[in-house]
Scaffold this motif. Structure first.
Motif, PDB file in Angstrom:
ATOM      1  N   ILE A   8       4.847   6.096   4.715  1.00 43.17           N
ATOM      2  CA  ILE A   8       4.058   6.207   3.512  1.00 43.17           C
ATOM      3  C   ILE A   8       4.166   7.633   3.031  1.00 43.17           C
ATOM      4  CG2 ILE A   8       1.634   6.482   2.850  1.00 43.17           C
ATOM      5  CD1 ILE A   8       1.018   3.914   3.999  1.00 43.17           C
ATOM      6  N   ALA A  37      -3.681   4.924  -1.461  1.00 38.38           N
ATOM      7  CA  ALA A  37      -3.315   4.101  -2.625  1.00 38.38           C
ATOM      8  C   ALA A  37      -4.354   4.249  -3.730  1.00 38.38           C
ATOM      9  CB  ALA A  37      -3.184   2.640  -2.199  1.00 38.38           C
ATOM     10  N   LYS A  41       4.053   0.558  -5.294  1.00 37.23           N
ATOM     11  CA  LYS A  41       4.009  -0.775  -4.707  1.00 37.23           C
ATOM     12  C   LYS A  41       5.376  -1.447  -4.833  1.00 37.23           C
ATOM     13  CE  LYS A  41      -0.899  -1.238  -5.191  1.00 37.23           C
ATOM     14  NZ  LYS A  41      -2.079  -2.064  -5.408  1.00 37.23           N
ATOM     15  N   TYR A  62       0.816  -1.209   0.000  1.00 35.71           N
ATOM     16  CA  TYR A  62       0.000   0.000   0.000  1.00 35.71           C
ATOM     17  C   TYR A  62       0.848   1.256   0.000  1.00 35.71           C
ATOM     18  CZ  TYR A  62      -3.877  -3.017   0.426  1.00 35.71           C
ATOM     19  OH  TYR A  62      -4.801  -3.989   0.155  1.00 35.71           O
ATOM     20  N   ILE A  63       2.126   1.035  -0.064  1.00 35.66           N
ATOM     21  CA  ILE A  63       3.023   2.161  -0.214  1.00 35.66           C
ATOM     22  C   ILE A  63       3.053   2.520  -1.687  1.00 35.66           C
ATOM     23  CG2 ILE A  63       5.490   2.617  -0.366  1.00 35.66           C
ATOM     24  CD1 ILE A  63       5.837   1.654   2.333  1.00 35.66           C
ATOM     25  N   TYR A  64       3.285   3.768  -1.959  1.00 40.54           N
ATOM     26  CA  TYR A  64       3.414   4.157  -3.335  1.00 40.54           C
ATOM     27  C   TYR A  64       4.870   4.412  -3.649  1.00 40.54           C
ATOM     28  CZ  TYR A  64       2.868   6.594  -7.693  1.00 40.54           C
ATOM     29  OH  TYR A  64       2.961   6.945  -9.001  1.00 40.54           O
TER      30      TYR A  64
END
Lengths: 330, 330
Positions: free
Chosen positions: B281, B254, A284, A280-282
DNA sequence: CTGTTAGCGCATTCAG
DNA sequence: CTGAATGCGCTAACAG
């Protein structure tokens, strides 16, 4: 709380008979069995596991020692261990070693004195010698994430060198030539193995490993952040960073963002572990799997098979990492 | 393994005396005490905790039941519980309820029959009535994350309504008027409370709560993703989204990325829980804290105080959330 | 201050 | 197939 004695009186049988129907080892006639069952039900009888343990010298509990209980890593492992063991009606007693030798040893002592039938250990600070000594002791142990030759049948492990190779090999296949590496701490075997795999991939492609492009991190987010900042400050060219853990990769990505660098446009990053969150990190995270949960389950199965003699179980203790291509490398 | 008997023989004293020096309740002369200590040392004696439990009717173990062992949520809590209890030489026996009523009940039975001196429960599927019944039973229980009036002295909880209010109040203070809300599942009390706080903040600012801009999620990443997609598909105007958990906020971010929306430029997002990961994040998540680890610790202290009569401990069971302003809302 | 004596609740011989 | 007896290792009165 009703005891076995109360049940025996109500059922009009002896203590021993009640015990027999509980453990249905020996034959008991259906009629008396039913009487006992009825008596137990009407009394709401529940065996006292402490007394069972004392009498049978089997505590039905297995000790689990991990470095930490939090983090993305041990949770899934604990889940599998607990689930697996509980379906077999075994208790899980936990302890945390916090990656410190004294605490790990204390915890082992603690779990042994608790009368655990077996120990599942995921330890890092303690020496091989200590573990071998333990292995020779009375309480059986299984090691997760650690391979010691003389006790290899008691080890559940990941082929870390191979995973390290896979990660870098993939990056190389993308055409990268200048590749930095953020490793785990070198006193940990898995960190060393992953680095070794990295180096093997490099040399197999005829590329020299450049120690200047290697940063020794700590497997945690912050280590990745620091590592990336350090690498960036070097003013050396590199187009990709291989991280020895997803957490470090996350930190590295954060550090890139901070400097205005885009991942993967400006720089490619690959992780290791395939923990849930970074999906869910950008962007992925592309990564290599470390099926820690399956390893936990396998360790639990090992215990079921070897300690509690569950014959329906088969164990295979060597795990192979797998590449997960997502968006953080190109 | 040496027993208390072996020690007594070697030390030339009686069984009882050995027991006394172990539990140093009653007075023992320094001389005999030393003899016993020496004997224990030379035998490498370690008490059999099972036998101790049986004889003393105190297992020195506390059962901990949580919904899951993995995830960013329960790990830190378990860590605190384990650490706190272990310094007092108590064992932690864990079980997972997986948010299912039957499993939660099973686990409670399991823990009780294991002879736990107390239970720390973080359960969600089970009814208040069931818990009250349990509360009246023989094994003491503490509830984490749940407030039941009649047993409030056994509850460790967060003021969720207040936290919900704080999050939305902050967003409103930023000037947002059209605010969407992704809640947790309504069958959970904390989800309801947070939503209620949200609504109170809204009405306090003279803004009507628009049910169309409310999506009922599941507290998990995927719920946030789904929720955001749903909200976006509505073609209704909103400039901010309040999420009832950080995990959902991560998923929501996301989903925004996916649609090419920038956070916080195009849309502001605020989370809830202040779990560790989302700090890495991009953008860093603005959120409201849910000090789950402290609550775990408090529950452990509660047990130490009320069950094991540790008088050096004071417990305060109500926790207030705190706002953490970072980068995901403006 | 210390020793003697019962159990704690159950499993497990050994007879019958 | 079932019952009686013994003991697991330790704590807790109760005497002395």
């Amino acid at each position: 709380m009703a005891t076995i004695y109360d049940v025996s009186v109500l059922a009009g049988v002896s203590l021993a008979t009640v015990s027999r129907v509980m453990n249905n080892n020996t034959k008991v006639s259906d009629k008396t069995r039913q009487k006992v069952l009825d008596a137990m039900a009407s009394l709401g009888y529940r065996p006292n596991t402490i007394a069972q343990s004392l009498a049978s010298n089997c505590s039905n509990s297995v000790g689990v020692l991990v470095s930490q209980l939090d983090g993305p890593f041990y949770g899934p492992m604990m889940t599998e261990i607990e689930t697996t063991l509980r379906t077999a009606n075994k208790h899980v007693i936990i302890a945390a070693g916090h990656a410190q030798e004294s605490q790990e040893k204390d915890s082992v002592e603690f779990l042994i004195s608790r009368g655990c039938d077996a120990l599942i250990l995921d330890v890092e600070a303690v020496s091989d010698e200590y573990l071998i000594e333990l292995y020779k002791g009375k309480t059986p142990i299984v090691l997760i994430n650690r391979y010691i030759e003389v006790m290899k049948d008691n080890c559940v492990f990941l082929e870390n060198e191979r995973g390290g190779f896979m990660a870098t090999d993939y990056i190389l296949s993308l055409g990268h030539k200048d590749i930095a590496y953020i490793s785990g701490p070198m006193y940990k075997g898995d960190a060393r193995d992953r680095l070794q795999g990295h180096q093997r991939a490099l040399s197999q492609h005829g590329i020299m490993f450049d120690p200047a492009l290697w940063y020794e991190g700590n497997f945690r987010e912050f280590g990745g952040e620091e590592g990336m900042r350090h690498l960036l400050s070097l003013n050396k060219k590199f187009t990709a960073v291989v991280c020895a853990s997803d957490q470090m990769a996350s930190g590295a990505i954060a550090a890139c963002m901070e400097k205005g660098l885009k991942v993967p446009d400006d720089i490619s990053i690959i992780g290791y572990d395939n923990i849930p969150f970074p999906q869910y990190i950008y962007p992925k995270l592309t990564t290599v799997s470390n099926p820690i949960n399956e390893m936990g389950k396998m360790a639990a199965l090992w215990v079921l098979k070897n300690i509690y003699h569950d014959t329906n179980v088969k164990v295979d203790c060597s795990f192979t990492p797998k590449l997960y291509v997502r968006d953080s490398a190109k």
